[in-house]
Scaffold this motif. Structure first.
Motif, PDB file in Angstrom:
ATOM      1  N   SER A   1      31.852  34.217  40.509  1.00  0.00           N
ATOM      2  CA  SER A   1      32.228  34.053  41.587  1.00  0.00           C
ATOM      3  C   SER A   1      33.285  33.782  42.410  1.00  0.00           C
ATOM      4  CB  SER A   1      31.036  33.934  42.894  1.00  0.00           C
ATOM      5  OG  SER A   1      29.957  35.687  41.867  1.00  0.00           O
ATOM      6  N   GLN A   2      33.817  32.021  41.647  1.00  0.00           N
ATOM      7  CA  GLN A   2      34.965  31.907  42.152  1.00  0.00           C
ATOM      8  C   GLN A   2      36.098  32.538  41.535  1.00  0.00           C
ATOM      9  OE1 GLN A   2      32.208  28.758  41.650  1.00  0.00           O
ATOM     10  NE2 GLN A   2      31.574  29.188  43.263  1.00  0.00           N
TER      11      GLN A   2
ATOM     12  N   PRO B   1      36.779  35.772  39.791  1.00  0.00           N
ATOM     13  CA  PRO B   1      36.567  37.096  39.583  1.00  0.00           C
ATOM     14  C   PRO B   1      37.834  37.841  38.978  1.00  0.00           C
ATOM     15  CG  PRO B   1      37.294  37.019  41.793  1.00  0.00           C
ATOM     16  CD  PRO B   1      36.798  35.906  41.189  1.00  0.00           C
ATOM     17  N   LEU B   2      38.781  36.850  38.817  1.00  0.00           N
ATOM     18  CA  LEU B   2      40.814  37.657  37.962  1.00  0.00           C
ATOM     19  C   LEU B   2      40.137  37.160  36.427  1.00  0.00           C
ATOM     20  CD1 LEU B   2      42.074  39.534  38.629  1.00  0.00           C
ATOM     21  CD2 LEU B   2      43.895  37.524  39.305  1.00  0.00           C
TER      22      LEU B   2
ATOM     23  N   TYR C   1      38.069  39.316  34.834  1.00  0.00           N
ATOM     24  CA  TYR C   1      37.713  40.349  34.313  1.00  0.00           C
ATOM     25  C   TYR C   1      39.409  40.727  33.728  1.00  0.00           C
ATOM     26  CZ  TYR C   1      35.922  43.173  37.911  1.00  0.00           C
ATOM     27  OH  TYR C   1      33.974  43.693  38.583  1.00  0.00           O
ATOM     28  N   GLN C   2      39.864  39.328  32.768  1.00  0.00           N
ATOM     29  CA  GLN C   2      41.024  39.649  32.263  1.00  0.00           C
ATOM     30  C   GLN C   2      40.702  39.018  30.427  1.00  0.00           C
ATOM     31  OE1 GLN C   2      44.788  37.452  33.013  1.00  0.00           O
ATOM     32  NE2 GLN C   2      45.072  40.184  33.138  1.00  0.00           N
TER      33      GLN C   2
ATOM     34  N   ASN D   1      27.124  39.597  40.467  1.00  0.00           N
ATOM     35  CA  ASN D   1      27.831  39.710  40.345  1.00  0.00           C
ATOM     36  C   ASN D   1      29.415  40.331  39.654  1.00  0.00           C
ATOM     37  OD1 ASN D   1      27.406  38.121  37.691  1.00  0.00           O
ATOM     38  ND2 ASN D   1      25.171  38.103  38.487  1.00  0.00           N
ATOM     39  N   PRO D   2      30.422  39.583  39.275  1.00  0.00           N
ATOM     40  CA  PRO D   2      30.998  39.605  39.049  1.00  0.00           C
ATOM     41  C   PRO D   2      31.072  39.345  37.639  1.00  0.00           C
ATOM     42  CG  PRO D   2      31.785  38.382  40.621  1.00  0.00           C
ATOM     43  CD  PRO D   2      30.869  38.476  40.553  1.00  0.00           C
TER      44      PRO D   2
ATOM     45  N   HIS E   1      29.821  42.276  36.582  1.00  0.00           N
ATOM     46  CA  HIS E   1      30.803  43.938  36.391  1.00  0.00           C
ATOM     47  C   HIS E   1      31.043  43.553  34.981  1.00  0.00           C
ATOM     48  CE1 HIS E   1      29.892  44.048  40.959  1.00  0.00           C
ATOM     49  NE2 HIS E   1      29.283  44.894  40.515  1.00  0.00           N
TER      50      HIS E   1
ATOM     51  N   PHE F   1      28.818  45.198  32.843  1.00  0.00           N
ATOM     52  CA  PHE F   1      29.030  47.032  33.160  1.00  0.00           C
ATOM     53  C   PHE F   1      30.415  47.571  32.715  1.00  0.00           C
ATOM     54  CE2 PHE F   1      29.109  50.073  37.162  1.00  0.00           C
ATOM     55  CZ  PHE F   1      28.458  50.623  36.501  1.00  0.00           C
TER      56      PHE F   1
ATOM     57  N   LEU G   1      44.581  44.306  36.084  1.00  0.00           N
ATOM     58  CA  LEU G   1      44.841  42.999  36.371  1.00  0.00           C
ATOM     59  C   LEU G   1      45.631  41.810  35.464  1.00  0.00           C
ATOM     60  CD1 LEU G   1      41.676  43.315  33.743  1.00  0.00           C
ATOM     61  CD2 LEU G   1      41.735  42.128  36.182  1.00  0.00           C
TER      62      LEU G   1
ATOM     63  N   GLN H   1      48.592  36.323  42.173  1.00  0.00           N
ATOM     64  CA  GLN H   1      47.409  35.619  42.921  1.00  0.00           C
ATOM     65  C   GLN H   1      48.729  33.691  42.455  1.00  0.00           C
ATOM     66  OE1 GLN H   1      44.314  34.045  40.135  1.00  0.00           O
ATOM     67  NE2 GLN H   1      43.092  33.772  42.156  1.00  0.00           N
TER      68      GLN H   1
ATOM     69  N   ILE I   1      36.858  45.957  40.774  1.00  0.00           N
ATOM     70  CA  ILE I   1      37.679  44.400  40.364  1.00  0.00           C
ATOM     71  C   ILE I   1      38.301  43.367  41.643  1.00  0.00           C
ATOM     72  CG2 ILE I   1      39.253  43.360  39.655  1.00  0.00           C
ATOM     73  CD1 ILE I   1      39.026  45.198  37.358  1.00  0.00           C
TER      74      ILE I   1
ATOM     75  N   ASP J   1      35.392  42.357  43.532  1.00  0.00           N
ATOM     76  CA  ASP J   1      34.972  40.799  42.782  1.00  0.00           C
ATOM     77  C   ASP J   1      36.228  40.264  43.710  1.00  0.00           C
ATOM     78  OD1 ASP J   1      32.369  41.971  42.670  1.00  0.00           O
ATOM     79  OD2 ASP J   1      33.010  42.182  40.995  1.00  0.00           O
ATOM     80  N   VAL J   2      37.578  40.676  43.538  1.00  0.00           N
ATOM     81  CA  VAL J   2      38.080  39.690  43.718  1.00  0.00           C
ATOM     82  C   VAL J   2      38.772  38.968  45.331  1.00  0.00           C
ATOM     83  CG1 VAL J   2      40.991  39.092  43.446  1.00  0.00           C
ATOM     84  CG2 VAL J   2      39.335  39.966  41.049  1.00  0.00           C
TER      85      VAL J   2
ATOM     86  N   SER K   1      36.437  36.605  46.484  1.00  0.00           N
ATOM     87  CA  SER K   1      37.218  35.174  46.061  1.00  0.00           C
ATOM     88  C   SER K   1      37.530  34.491  47.253  1.00  0.00           C
ATOM     89  CB  SER K   1      36.802  35.194  44.318  1.00  0.00           C
ATOM     90  OG  SER K   1      38.744  35.153  44.133  1.00  0.00           O
TER      91      SER K   1
END
Lengths: 670, 670
Positions: free
Chosen positions: A93-94, A96-97, A100-101, A153-154, A157, A160, B108, B115, B165, B168-169, B172
């Motif tokens: 959650s802090q 997330p990027l 995902y990456q 949560n991410p 996700h 998923f 991403l 970022q 994404i 979620d992002v 954060s």
């Protein structure tokens, strides 16, 4: 037919246990891992544990080029088990990027390369987290694979998303996908050699409790006791990591048995739920230590209930959990007590000289202390030995110098390179002088040893075990398994080397092992051994013809002023000195004797060499090629030279099925 | 304060229209596009249409390094509008992995760099596809943003994944996200200059019908007429692409107005549904052509109904559609009839000399024909001119040679580099000889021209328009907008150059434009112009002092045997020959006169130069530095030399607000 599996994240908690099970089931493994939350040490141990070589690549899956190299170098990869991924719910959650990456983009690169290299079989580490809070469907206690997915949560996700990708990609044809939804893996390998080693503060209950138990954390926080469960704390389906690892082997076999494309999901769980407080009780029972705990508020994203309906895996994969919470807690406790700081050991560091070259990894024992040893997988060699910060060995040189390396299968000379055993005459490769020396070809000094498995049984004592699979050798027949165990005692400034070899396949074989370190006790001041004072236990040496002769060198019995001083050219010594009768294949049953004492007046460093071996070759390094001649002297305790061709000693260098060759050398410094 | 927007996929259908609207709203744009399904031509046109420079990078979003370079070179990027992505529903089922990699992994990487470079504002092209078949919820005609998402194909899954994404992002912290769910974009820019140019067989109804209408496809397939809709064909919410583009500007402004983090979804649709058959009727009405159609079976993944509830965008973004299906069909038809093959034009190709250097792109007109022109953005230069395959111009050389380039703001010499206008004396940079020549600094030959906008009005005729924004010049005052229009007529072997300049800001300014091509009619055989026979319309030239003198050179009136032959050193000519009274700022109102005829007996190529200009500088290239001296001769029709300092001619080279400077040059070959 051996099947090769690429294991991503294979250095991690679940990955390393899966590698063990895969190897045990006859698979070959190639491991990639970015080591962002794991340690190569796990794989070094797995290889010693399993006695199998596992190629390793420190690769981030997102690095297409680096991962391509893995597929190029292992064109026979048949399947992929994909553990790699970030996995902390809270952290996701802090950042997330990054989740995902790492997880999604990384998987996509992996799939892209699988497609390119026509690898179809893919076992994916999903998570029960994908179900989210399934108590939204009243009456479900055990969640079935058919439950709609709704992660909360991410991290969930990302799992998923990858599941969705696999289902979409599968629909395009040409793939076999197994999606394994893990419940809560706990425990450790019963050997106590591998287990969970969480970076920073553990996110999960059991590792956290374990750290409290060993005193690394103050107390356990129980996140909420007001859930609608039997004791108010959340209920989870805890599964022993070895069971989980076996589930992967079962899934892989299932995929390999399928003739057609497939994409299926399986829960890997026990079907039994335990609450946080129940696990607390179970673990405290196993470790026998009272663990402080405190009830605190609920944690974001936690669901009350997450228990698997395990029947699909049972029916289709023929897999179910065999170990319970009790075994899990006991194995965890064994792992934790043996490895209170996980794979980190005070005074031990591993480095790669060339980036990513884990096959030639250096391990330092006694790092930061007054007695340090640096060893390498190639030849299980001594790369450096530091006494009070001073290097007193030559380190790696030309292959022909054998510097620092383990010598085998047969150290020292065999006259004519010829021997007969069991009525058969064998001819080895010979040198220019017509004899075989240090096996001439395929010497252990150039071989890759597995490991090391490093232990620190007590403060200042370090044990590193290398294993060599000496299989299908070029000159000798038969397969051996050889252990080289270094024990460094910092306090005693003693380095103990123990050799053991057993025959794993084939007929009897000659054997004679030693270490070929060149010492220069005054290396910091001089390029040669000039000025080194030596005394030997004996001045009697055995020749290639088996007869004894006397060498002009001082012995322990001589007067102090009669010490032999090595100067820049004299004396030139290359003899096999005899200190005992050569009688046994396992010399360690006998006495450990001092055989040589050396010291240097300038550096004030003294070395005593002790061994259980009946003789030792002393060589003043006059023929060195990778270093200045006489820049070091070698002391090589072993069996009598050419013993294989002398009926009196032959049995001491002949290894047969069921026997064990053993020997021991100790270097002690003052 | 100008705000800079990175537009990914900005060369595509919706992206290019959004760039137009962004530029019209005062934004600066930087475009990245991998051109996998689009053409740089769209951006060349947009720049001429909008008279704004748009830096372009041919970059795949997944290429972190290349995309980093964009952010590094444009550290003032404040927001990102993210159009880039694969978008064909059907294709996404065949190659799902590529869809996920392109769309998800690409996004991403983009977010990662945003970022890193602290860019917070992000407008994302989602799609109504994320809703899936919302008729699963009875009674919903217009789908609201709150409808649960359930896409039915991999393309939809990629959009759904990216939305997840972003949510979620966003959670954060530190982001402003606008998720725009498009319904069915159709139509084209009313200029007819940009529109949809689908690669291969169009996936969408309108482009397909358009291709049937222009004869590229045989007939329209209507996929299913048995849906539960008013006429049995699926109903969609069609939205004019210009409306959609404006929706992006509205969303971006909304984000910029927010003080806090935000992540919101908006439908961009009209709220009105049209069936396939209704659209068929509308389009056939617009184009007036009967289009064959055939009812065929349903297509996988099509849903019956997809109409936006548009009120959220209307209320929050203050945006709604303004154009209807009728306008869309009309604009589409205009685009298609003007560009039957989209951005592809027979005989026109664009190339970059250095990979990715779109600022110095070469465009070939008449490619593959007997008369080919290659032009470049730098100086709107003539890079090559091929007559029957033979190059007859010098091409790019040293900057001081001006080879092939447009010359401005003031071609030819200004005595002393000094002029007075409106009572003020201006001093320009001068050369070693004390005069200004070809503006001395900041000459148009070194400037980047926008475009070209290329048209093929009829077979064998090619028009390419470059635009220069001559703003904040180093020496001159005032801002100009300059057009250079090349018209190549292959049949006539004639190249027509038209110049136009208007004052956009500031006081009156001197102006004098020409082209500085060096011709060598025998270039294939010789390095110099040796043997070239020339005749001029006149032998009278005007000097820097404004007086006329006679030059020893043959004229059209001389006998045939009196032709002037250029040899390797003589005659050396660099004079401003006078062919008419210099009277007008717009010479194109006057006559187009032949002013020079040149031919070469070896190559048999003849050139006639015609112009509306009152004089022309003829220069035999004796001072060339980037080429052999006399390797080409230049003919530079323009106003009298130093006219700005002669009261008789001053008005012909003085451009004031509301005026237009115009001139014309024609090269004709036989």
């Amino acid at each position: 037919m051996v099947s090769k599996v690429l294991v991503t994240g294979g250095a991690g908690y679940i990955g390393s246990h899966a590698v063990v099970e895969l190897l045990a089931n006859g698979y070959e493994c190639v491991v990639v891992d970015n080591l962002s939350n794991s340690s190569y040490e796990s794989l070094a141990r797995v290889q010693v544990l399993a006695k199998k070589y596992v190629p390793f690549y420190k690769v981030d899956l997102i690095d297409l080029e680096a991962l391509t190299k893995v597929f190029e170098e292992h064109s026979d990869i048949e399947s992929v088990i994909h553990f790699a991924g970030l996995k902390a719910v809270g952290e996701s959650s802090q950042i997330p990027l990054q989740y995902y990456q790492n997880n999604v983009s990384g998987t996509l690169v992996l799939l892209q390369l699988m497609q390119k290299y026509r690898v179809k079989e893919f076992v994916f580490s999903s998570s029960a987290t994908v179900y989210g809070d399934y108590t939204r469907y009243p009456g479900i206690i055990q969640v079935p694979e058919t439950c709609p997915l709704q992660p909360t949560n991410p991290y969930g996700h990302t799992k998923f998303t990858i599941e969705n990708i696999l289902r979409d990609v599968s629909a395009s044809g040409g793939w076999k996908f197994a999606i394994l939804r893990y419940f809560n893996p706990i425990g450790a390998h019963p050997s106590g050699l591998i287990g969970e080693d969480p970076l920073g503060i553990p996110n999960n209950l059991l590792p956290y409790m374990a750290q409290v138990a060993v005193g690394r954390r103050e107390k356990l926080s129980v996140f909420g006791n007001d859930y609608d469960t039997r004791d108010g704390t959340p209920i989870r389906d805890y599964i022993h990591v070895v069971d989980l690892a076996k589930g992967h082997v079962a899934a892989l076999k299932y995929l390999q048995d399928q003739e057609n494309d497939i994409c299926e999901e399986w829960n890997l769980g026990s079907g039994k739920g335990s609450s946080v407080l129940e696990m607390y009780d179970a673990f405290t029972r196993s470790c026998g230590i009272k663990i402080s705990k405190e009830i605190v508020g609920r944690r974001n994203g936690d669901v009350p209930l997450l228990v698997a309906k395990p029947t699909k895996a049972e029916l289709e994969l023929n897999w179910k959990t065999e170990l319970g919470v009790k075994e899990s807690c006991e194995d965890l406790w064994r792992w934790v007590t043996k490895n209170p700081f996980g794979y980190s050991q005070h005074g031990v560091i591993g480095t790669t000289v060339h980036k990513g070259d884990y096959d030639n990894r250096l391990v330092t024992l006694g790092h930061g202390s007054r007695f340090q040893l640096i060893i390498s997988n190639r030849g299980a060699s001594i790369i450096d030995l530091l006494v009070d910060g001073q290097s007193i060995v030559l380190g790696p040189g030309d292959p022909g110098d054998y510097s620092g390396a383990t010598i085998g299968r047969y150290a020292n000379r065999i006259v004519g390179g010829k021997y007969d055993l069991d009525g058969k005459v064998h001819q080895l490769t010979t040198n220019d002088n017509g004899n075989t020396n240090h096996s001439s070809v395929g010497c252990y000094s150039e071989k890759h040893f597995l490991g090391p498995l490093v232990k620190t049984p007590s403060k200042g004592v370090f044990i590193a075990e290398y294993v060599l699979l000496d299989e299908q050798p070029r000159d000798f027949q038969s397969d051996l398994q050889v252990s080289v165990i270094y024990t460094l005692d910092v306090q005693a400034k003693a380095l103990d080397i123990q050799y053991q070899a057993v025959l794993t396949k084939g007929e009897s074989t000659p054997i004679n092992l030693t270490n070929h370190t060149y010492f220069n006790l005054n290396k910091v001041n001089a390029d040669t051994v000039q000025g080194t004072e030596i005394r030997l236990a004996t001045n009697k040496a055995v020749g290639l013809d088996g007869t004894l002769h006397q060498v002009d060198v001082s012995t322990f019995n001589d007067k102090e002023e009669e010490v032999t001083i090595l100067d820049s050219v004299e004396p030139r010594i290359d003899h096999c000195f005899v200190v005992a009768e050569s009688t046994s294949l396992d010399s360690t049953k006998g006495k450990l004797r001092p055989v040589l004492r050396a010291s240097h007046p300038e550096s004030h460093i003294s070395l005593e060499v002790l061994t259980t071996e009946p003789s030792f070759q002393l060589y003043t390094g006059d023929g060195l090629t990778g270093f200045t001649p006489r820049s070091g002297f070698a002391v090589e305790p072993a069996r009598y030279v050419n013993a294989i061709n002398d009926e009196r000693w032959k049995k001491t260098v002949t290894l047969s099925q069921g026997d064990a060759y053993r020997s021991r050398i100790v270097y002690r410094f003052t």
